[in-house]
Design a protein around this motif. Structure first.
Motif, PDB file in Angstrom:
ATOM      1  N   SER A 119       0.828  -1.201   0.000  1.00  0.00           N
ATOM      2  CA  SER A 119       0.000   0.000   0.000  1.00  0.00           C
ATOM      3  C   SER A 119       0.865   1.255   0.000  1.00  0.00           C
ATOM      4  N   LYS A 120       0.524   2.183  -0.888  1.00  0.00           N
ATOM      5  CA  LYS A 120       1.195   3.470  -0.989  1.00  0.00           C
ATOM      6  C   LYS A 120       0.131   4.542  -0.777  1.00  0.00           C
ATOM      7  N   GLN A 121       0.444   5.552  -0.010  1.00  0.00           N
ATOM      8  CA  GLN A 121      -0.519   6.626   0.243  1.00  0.00           C
ATOM      9  C   GLN A 121      -0.781   7.424  -1.027  1.00  0.00           C
ATOM     10  N   LEU A 122      -2.047   7.653  -1.347  1.00  0.00           N
ATOM     11  CA  LEU A 122      -2.430   8.435  -2.512  1.00  0.00           C
ATOM     12  C   LEU A 122      -1.859   9.847  -2.438  1.00  0.00           C
ATOM     13  N   ASN A 123      -1.803  10.407  -1.235  1.00  0.00           N
ATOM     14  CA  ASN A 123      -1.346  11.795  -1.101  1.00  0.00           C
ATOM     15  C   ASN A 123       0.129  11.990  -1.450  1.00  0.00           C
ATOM     16  N   THR A 124       0.897  10.905  -1.615  1.00  0.00           N
ATOM     17  CA  THR A 124       2.300  11.043  -1.998  1.00  0.00           C
ATOM     18  C   THR A 124       2.468  11.533  -3.439  1.00  0.00           C
TER      19      THR A 124
ATOM     20  N   ASN B   9      -5.047   7.094   3.096  1.00  0.00           N
ATOM     21  CA  ASN B   9      -5.857   6.012   2.547  1.00  0.00           C
ATOM     22  C   ASN B   9      -6.745   5.397   3.626  1.00  0.00           C
ATOM     23  N   VAL B  10      -7.900   4.959   3.180  1.00  0.00           N
ATOM     24  CA  VAL B  10      -8.804   4.186   4.024  1.00  0.00           C
ATOM     25  C   VAL B  10      -8.294   2.747   4.014  1.00  0.00           C
ATOM     26  N   ASP B  11      -8.193   2.134   5.189  1.00  0.00           N
ATOM     27  CA  ASP B  11      -7.759   0.744   5.268  1.00  0.00           C
ATOM     28  C   ASP B  11      -8.779  -0.172   4.599  1.00  0.00           C
ATOM     29  N   TYR B  12      -8.336  -1.367   4.267  1.00  0.00           N
ATOM     30  CA  TYR B  12      -9.248  -2.341   3.675  1.00  0.00           C
ATOM     31  C   TYR B  12     -10.113  -2.949   4.778  1.00  0.00           C
ATOM     32  N   HIS B  13     -11.422  -2.894   4.587  1.00  0.00           N
ATOM     33  CA  HIS B  13     -12.398  -3.475   5.508  1.00  0.00           C
ATOM     34  C   HIS B  13     -13.470  -4.169   4.689  1.00  0.00           C
ATOM     35  N   GLU B  14     -14.203  -5.039   5.314  1.00  0.00           N
ATOM     36  CA  GLU B  14     -15.306  -5.732   4.652  1.00  0.00           C
ATOM     37  C   GLU B  14     -16.352  -4.717   4.190  1.00  0.00           C
ATOM     38  N   ALA B  15     -16.842  -4.906   2.973  1.00  0.00           N
ATOM     39  CA  ALA B  15     -17.859  -4.008   2.417  1.00  0.00           C
ATOM     40  C   ALA B  15     -19.082  -3.957   3.336  1.00  0.00           C
ATOM     41  N   GLY B  16     -19.571  -2.749   3.575  1.00  0.00           N
ATOM     42  CA  GLY B  16     -20.755  -2.555   4.397  1.00  0.00           C
ATOM     43  C   GLY B  16     -20.505  -2.586   5.894  1.00  0.00           C
ATOM     44  N   SER B  17     -19.248  -2.734   6.292  1.00  0.00           N
ATOM     45  CA  SER B  17     -18.956  -2.862   7.719  1.00  0.00           C
ATOM     46  C   SER B  17     -18.914  -1.496   8.409  1.00  0.00           C
ATOM     47  N   TYR B  18     -19.135  -1.519   9.703  1.00  0.00           N
ATOM     48  CA  TYR B  18     -19.043  -0.315  10.520  1.00  0.00           C
ATOM     49  C   TYR B  18     -17.620   0.241  10.477  1.00  0.00           C
ATOM     50  N   GLU B  19     -16.628  -0.658  10.470  1.00  0.00           N
ATOM     51  CA  GLU B  19     -15.225  -0.245  10.436  1.00  0.00           C
ATOM     52  C   GLU B  19     -14.910   0.530   9.151  1.00  0.00           C
ATOM     53  N   LEU B  20     -15.452   0.063   8.038  1.00  0.00           N
ATOM     54  CA  LEU B  20     -15.235   0.758   6.767  1.00  0.00           C
ATOM     55  C   LEU B  20     -15.872   2.143   6.804  1.00  0.00           C
ATOM     56  N   ALA B  21     -17.103   2.221   7.259  1.00  0.00           N
ATOM     57  CA  ALA B  21     -17.792   3.517   7.336  1.00  0.00           C
ATOM     58  C   ALA B  21     -17.049   4.486   8.247  1.00  0.00           C
ATOM     59  N   THR B  22     -16.610   4.009   9.388  1.00  0.00           N
ATOM     60  CA  THR B  22     -15.895   4.853  10.350  1.00  0.00           C
ATOM     61  C   THR B  22     -14.568   5.341   9.785  1.00  0.00           C
ATOM     62  N   ASN B  23     -13.807   4.427   9.161  1.00  0.00           N
ATOM     63  CA  ASN B  23     -12.512   4.796   8.597  1.00  0.00           C
ATOM     64  C   ASN B  23     -12.673   5.792   7.440  1.00  0.00           C
TER      65      ASN B  23
ATOM     66  N   VAL C 154      -9.725  10.684  -0.794  1.00  0.00           N
ATOM     67  CA  VAL C 154      -8.859   9.688  -0.165  1.00  0.00           C
ATOM     68  C   VAL C 154      -8.827   8.450  -1.052  1.00  0.00           C
ATOM     69  N   GLY C 155      -7.727   7.713  -0.953  1.00  0.00           N
ATOM     70  CA  GLY C 155      -7.645   6.421  -1.604  1.00  0.00           C
ATOM     71  C   GLY C 155      -8.261   5.372  -0.691  1.00  0.00           C
ATOM     72  N   MET C 156      -8.731   4.298  -1.302  1.00  0.00           N
ATOM     73  CA  MET C 156      -9.262   3.164  -0.535  1.00  0.00           C
ATOM     74  C   MET C 156      -8.421   1.954  -0.894  1.00  0.00           C
ATOM     75  N   LYS C 157      -7.689   1.443   0.089  1.00  0.00           N
ATOM     76  CA  LYS C 157      -6.761   0.336  -0.158  1.00  0.00           C
ATOM     77  C   LYS C 157      -7.439  -0.805  -0.917  1.00  0.00           C
ATOM     78  N   ARG C 158      -6.756  -1.241  -1.972  1.00  0.00           N
ATOM     79  CA  ARG C 158      -7.200  -2.364  -2.808  1.00  0.00           C
ATOM     80  C   ARG C 158      -8.578  -2.135  -3.414  1.00  0.00           C
ATOM     81  N   HIS C 159      -8.991  -0.838  -3.559  1.00  0.00           N
ATOM     82  CA  HIS C 159     -10.366  -0.660  -4.023  1.00  0.00           C
ATOM     83  C   HIS C 159     -10.617   0.531  -4.922  1.00  0.00           C
ATOM     84  N   GLY C 160     -10.212   1.740  -4.551  1.00  0.00           N
ATOM     85  CA  GLY C 160     -10.560   2.891  -5.374  1.00  0.00           C
ATOM     86  C   GLY C 160     -10.351   4.206  -4.659  1.00  0.00           C
ATOM     87  N   SER C 161     -11.314   5.110  -4.840  1.00  0.00           N
ATOM     88  CA  SER C 161     -11.209   6.435  -4.227  1.00  0.00           C
ATOM     89  C   SER C 161     -12.567   6.861  -3.682  1.00  0.00           C
TER      90      SER C 161
END
Length: 105
Positions: free
Chosen positions: A24-29, A45-59, A70-77
């Motif tokens: 993982s590389k920070q998008l802001n670099t 970047n937002v860490d990778y979390h399960e789709a629809g999870s509270y952790e993803l929403a919070t992050n 922000v970038g989303m690890k292994r996923h998009g923006s």
């Protein structure tokens, strides 16, 4: 406060490649390479979390505070703002500059 707020979740291929799949590389670099990029605030970047999870929403929420994208690890923006055209322009700008970086390797 009668202003609209837009949130765009996208899967831009160059952004995903730049962030990385395994490492993982920070998008802001990207602003270290091209300081002239006209995007105000690129957050961590937002860490990778399960789709629809509270952790993803919070992050997502925590990383977007005071940031435009922000970038989303292994996923998009993920982008937020009150001008949807500017949000799309930011994504296109990042795709353009990141394409240069990826092609230079």
């Amino acid at each position: 406060f009668d202003k609209d707020t837009f949130i765009i979740h996208a899967h831009p291929p160059n952004i995903i490649s730049y962030i990385g799949i395994n490492k993982s590389k920070q998008l802001n670099t990207i602003k270290n390479i091209f300081p002239e990029i006209n995007i105000q605030n690129i957050g961590l970047n937002v860490d990778y979390h399960e789709a629809g999870s509270y952790e993803l929403a919070t992050n997502c929420y925590e990383n977007l505070i005071h940031n435009d994208i922000v970038g989303m690890k292994r996923h998009g923006s993920l982008s937020i703002g009150n001008d949807i055209d500017k949000l799309f322009e930011d994504i296109e700008t990042l795709e353009y500059y990141i394409d240069i970086v990826l092609k230079s390797k």
